[in-house]
Design an enzyme around this catalytic site. Structure first.
Site, PDB file in Angstrom:
ATOM      1  N   ASP A   1      41.793  52.367  37.138  1.00 19.39           N
ATOM      2  CA  ASP A   1      42.649  52.994  36.132  1.00 19.39           C
ATOM      3  C   ASP A   1      42.906  52.083  34.937  1.00 19.39           C
ATOM      4  O   ASP A   1      43.537  52.487  33.952  1.00 19.39           O
ATOM      5  CB  ASP A   1      43.980  53.439  36.748  1.00 19.39           C
TER       6      ASP A   1
ATOM      7  N   ASP B   1      31.813  36.019  38.614  1.00 22.23           N
ATOM      8  CA  ASP B   1      32.476  36.604  37.441  1.00 22.23           C
ATOM      9  C   ASP B   1      33.888  36.060  37.267  1.00 22.23           C
ATOM     10  O   ASP B   1      34.544  36.372  36.264  1.00 22.23           O
ATOM     11  CB  ASP B   1      32.497  38.131  37.534  1.00 22.23           C
TER      12      ASP B   1
END
Length: 466
Positions: A120, A243
């Site tokens: 979201d 990452d």
């Protein structure tokens, strides 16, 4: 006002997606880091005002901002994902501080981006306040780290297992370029953009580097220092994916991070680290693994392949002696000692005793200077024997006092402060934040924050918050 100079946004197409933060209904400033604002040359009064809060929440972009979401790939728990990217963060731009240093200003929890996948794009105030407190503690202890400029409540509900009040963190970093940024272009065979990224990182972070191999050497050296600093504080990152490793050497992405209470080298807190891949003792080895992935990305830029592989391998293997030297220096300072000779045996001997009883990591080292370390052991006889040899080395109390924090952002204290913030009371967080950003000071009203948790208070699992 903020004066931006956005070098990353001037890189070629493919490095990022241009995207504006998603507005929030009722932004409210929870915390502002005035010393950091001053460091960046920003007007703290303006940041506290309506225009500043609108920017810090993503509701308004100041002149000169070029909001982007950065692209990157990454190995997550060893499995490669070719496209990740900023799924809930937007880089507003870069500022140059009064001293000429360049910093990214990023909003974390600012809404969906083209890289959000099923997320979201939002954050709730729990992980926002956790990162705010922990990153600023790390900065106070001299650990390379991203910084927290502000925390804002959004006035909306973010749904995880339940509904929580939403929040946005304003994060500051020398840059947000990761090992995974290099992987993003390497996996696509895009040597032109890989070369552009390499040149950009050299210009921004390592101007002394003379090319891709030299850049790798510098990143290896800087990561060795950072990981040693983690180990010396009992810090467990929890998600050391490629990452989440910044090529600047900064600690980045404080998700399920935690500090050990009782010491054991196999300690894990992250709820998603089921196999202990990122346990405390594993962090140096994982750093090497991540750096090897970076090396593989740079090899195509290094000339003849066989020679490049050999040179890159040597560079990554240099991590071990660099890390050992940094570890010995850090733990030597914790023991009040300079020089290498007695440090390794004394430090490893003490850690072995601590692991046997799960003695509190922070309190043992902090107690060496004032005689309180002995009290952390149920059976202190073995500690007494160790301490006899340590005292013969003539430890320096001032060196210990600087290296060993009196208090850390303990998991149970952070959780309690977050619970109060969710209920609308920021006072416990403000009390905790002031104490952990002055970690060497001794004040009576901070004594409770230095205590180890009772068994029923201990927090044994931490969560990402995504």
């Amino acid at each position: 006002m903020i004066h931006f100079d956005n070098s990353y946004a001037r890189l070629p197409d493919g490095f990022f997606a241009r995207v504006d933060p998603t507005p929030v209904p009722a932004p409210r400033l929870l915390a502002l880091n005035q010393p950091l604002a001053d460091r960046l040359g920003l007007d703290a009064d303006w940041l506290r005002g309506p225009e500043g809060v609108a920017m810090l929440s993503g509701n308004a972009m100041p002149e000169g901002a070029e909001p982007i979401a950065q692209a990157y790939a990454g190995h997550q728990f060893g499995g490669f994902v070719p496209q990740l990217g900023d799924g809930r963060a937007v880089l507003l731009g870069e500022v140059v501080g009064p001293d000429g240093a360049r910093f990214d200003i990023q909003l974390k929890g600012s809404g969906r981006t083209p890289f959000s996948r099923q997320g979201d794009g939002r954050a709730w105030i729990g992980p926002v306040l956790r990162e705010y407190a922990v990153s600023e503690f790390m900065a106070a202890m001299g650990v390379p780290t991203t910084r927290a400029l502000a925390a804002v409540a959004t006035g909306e509900t973010v749904w995880r297992e339940n509904g929580f009040p939403g929040g946005v963190l304003t994060r500051v970093a020398a840059s947000h370029i990761r090992v995974g940024t290099f992987q993003f272009f390497a996996v696509r065979g895009d040597e032109a953009r890989l070369a552009s990224l390499t040149d950009h990182v050299i210009a921004r972070h390592y101007p002394q580097a003379t090319g891709p191999l030299s850049l790798l050497d510098h990143i290896v050296a800087r990561q060795a220092e950072t990981i040693a600093a983690w180990m010396a504080l009992g810090f467990i990152h929890g998600v050391m994916n490629t990452d989440n490793m910044a090529v600047s050497g900064e600690t980045i992405d404080y998700g399920p991070c935690a500090f050990m209470d009782g010491y054991h080298p196999d300690t894990v807190f992250s709820s998603i680290d089921h196999a202990g891949r990122y346990a405390w003792a594993q962090q140096p080895q994982i750093a090497v693994w991540n750096l090897a992935q970076l090396a593989s990305c740079l090899i195509p830029l290094m000339g003849e392949r066989d020679a490049a592989i050999e040179a890159a391998t040597r560079s990554v293997h240099a991590f071990a002696p660099l890390y050992e030297a940094a570890w010995l220096r850090r733990f030597g300072e914790k023991l009040g000692l300079t020089g290498v000779a007695p440090v390794k045996d004394l430090a490893e001997g003490l850690l072995t005793l601590m692991a046997r009883e799960r003695a509190d990591f922070t309190r043992v080292f902090a107690g060496l200077a004032d005689g309180g370390a002995r009290d952390e052991f149920t059976d202190p006889t073995a500690f007494d024997a160790w301490a006899e040899g340590w005292r013969r080395s003539d430890p320096d109390p001032a060196l210990m006092a600087h290296a060993n924090p009196r208090r850390i952002p303990r998991n149970h204290r952070i959780e309690a402060a977050i619970a109060s913030a969710v209920a609308g009371d920021m006072a416990p967080f403000e009390h905790l934040f002031l104490a952990v950003t002055h970690p060497r000071e001794d004040r009576a009203d901070w004594a409770d924050l230095a205590r180890a948790p009772l068994p029923e208070q201990a927090v044994r699992q931490t969560f990402c918050g995504t």
